[in-house]
Enzyme design. Structure first.
Site, PDB file in Angstrom:
ATOM      1  N   TYR A 132      34.752  15.979  23.810  1.00  0.00           N
ATOM      2  CA  TYR A 132      32.711  16.055  24.041  1.00  0.00           C
ATOM      3  C   TYR A 132      31.877  16.235  25.519  1.00  0.00           C
ATOM      4  CZ  TYR A 132      33.897  14.762  18.310  1.00  0.00           C
ATOM      5  OH  TYR A 132      33.618  14.188  17.966  1.00  0.00           O
ATOM      6  N   ARG A 173      24.815  24.630  15.491  1.00  0.00           N
ATOM      7  CA  ARG A 173      24.576  25.045  13.986  1.00  0.00           C
ATOM      8  C   ARG A 173      23.425  26.444  13.854  1.00  0.00           C
ATOM      9  NH1 ARG A 173      21.298  19.159  14.323  1.00  0.00           N
ATOM     10  NH2 ARG A 173      20.578  20.184  16.424  1.00  0.00           N
ATOM     11  N   ARG A 195      21.576  10.996  18.901  1.00  0.00           N
ATOM     12  CA  ARG A 195      21.272  11.584  20.483  1.00  0.00           C
ATOM     13  C   ARG A 195      19.781  10.437  20.568  1.00  0.00           C
ATOM     14  NH1 ARG A 195      20.437  17.996  20.156  1.00  0.00           N
ATOM     15  NH2 ARG A 195      22.104  17.285  21.983  1.00  0.00           N
TER      16      ARG A 195
END
Ligand code: NAP
Length: 331
Positions: free
Chosen positions: A59, A228, A282
């Site tokens: 990540y 996305r 987030r």
């Protein structure tokens, strides 16, 4: 707020049934990161009783683990249950699977340094690597456990057969599959296996990458490298179907339970079995709704109504398979 908890074999502290997912915090594939907000959301999670923090070396290519390490310095480490992963490698931002014992030995040292700790609570194989026998991977992880570098072992994106292979060489405590109202492939095999073998599932994408927050509609744009943009659920005309389903689920949740769709979506995941739902917040404000998830359940009749709403709108469903990293062709 009282957060529901669950025990994971090998860990002395029970974990909250919502865990913080920190992939988006790492920036890569989520359109960038903000260090101050990231540290604040991790601390807000711990202060709210969310002790399980899920991260991975890949990540942000170390960035997410570094941020978790920074956030947990100054007294937070002992309150946290760190769940990180192993066995994805990368070169020039191209990710590939690598579960060789040599890679794992190197990764654990990098991970401990980035996380500023001398042990990982839950160490999970991120994706199975077809070029390495699973028992070989599991055996080296069992060694790390004996050495005290990791406390409990998990896998992610593994089939039932692959979990069987793993358990021939090491004790398995958890598995981490995708799972949410729209992505239920584990219902037929992985989830029954979890129940039978007293494992715990850490469900990723519980909010379906933000879709089940109720804040995404046809006009929502995703910036930079945000995954996305390539997610088939977010492409027209399919997005219309999912957005319409979320809208009706929201009305249903508010009328029936007095809750927003986001709370319904997470409650639904928790009501399916021994599961921790990962919530990819987030910013601290994105955790504002967590208390609405606890203290109630979805009855059977409502479960059926939820399924009917989804079936009415989503005529062309698609899963999360686009996220799978490629298999290696050679070591
Ligand atoms: P997720 O939790 O389903 O969705 C994350 C997105 O939801 C955030 O980026 C945010 O969107 C939005 N969101 C969160 N809280 C919100 C709120 N209160 N209101 C509105 N929007 C909200 O997706 P995920 O990050 O894919 O999954 C969660 C975690 O699971 C990851 O962080 C990671 O730890 C783990 N994971 C594991 C794997 C694996 O292979 N093992 C794969 C995927 C994920 P915006 O960015 O638009 O603000």
């Amino acid at each position: 707020m009282t957060i529901e908890t669950i025990s994971i074999e090998g860990l002395s502290t029970p974990v909250g049934r919502i865990g913080l997912g920190t992939w988006a915090i790492g920036g890569w594939m989520w359109g960038g990161t903000d260090e101050k907000e990231s540290i604040a959301v991790i601390r807000r999670a711990i202060d709210s009783g969310i002790n399980l923090i899920d991260t991975a070396p890949v990540y942000g290519f170390g960035a997410s683990e570094e941020l978790v390490g920074k956030a947990l310095a100054d007294g937070y480490r002992e309150k946290a249950v760190i769940a990180t992963k192993v066995a994805l490698d990368w070169r020039d931002e191209k990710v590939f699977r690598n579960a060789t014992p040599a890679r794992i030995r190197q990764e654990i040292e990098d991970t401990l340094r980035r996380l500023r700790t001398d042990y990982v609570d839950l160490y999970q194989v991120h994706w199975p690597d077809a070029l390495v026998p699973i028992e070989e991977t599991a055996a080296v992880l069992a060694e790390l456990q004996k050495e005290g570098k990791v406390r409990a072992l998990g896998v992610s994106n593994f089939s039932v057969e692959q979990m069987d292979e793993f358990r021939r060489a090491a004790p398995l405590a958890t598995t981490q599959p995708p799972y949410n109202l729209f992505e239920r492939a584990i219902d037929d095999d992985v989830l029954p296996y979890v129940r039978q073998n007293k494992l715990v599932a850490l469900a990723y994408g519980a909010l379906c990458r933000g879709l089940l927050s109720g804040r995404i509609d046809q006009s929502t744009r995703f910036d930079g490298d945000d995954l996305r943009q390539h997610d088939p659920k977010f492409r027209a005309p399919r997005r219309d179907q999912y957005v319409a389903a979320v809208r009706e689920l929201d009305e249903f949740a508010r009328t029936r339970f007095g809750k927003p769709v986001l709370a319904l979506a997470v409650r639904w995941v928790l009501d399916q079995g021994p599961i921790v739902a990962l919530w990819g917040a987030r910013r601290p404000s994105q955790l504002d709704g967590i208390e609405e998830v606890f203290g109630w359940h979805i009855d059977e009749a409502s479960m059926a109504e939820i399924d009917a709403i989804i079936a009415r709108h989503v005529k062309d469903p698609v899963g999360p398979e686009f996220m799978a990293p490629p298999q290696r062709v050679a070591i």
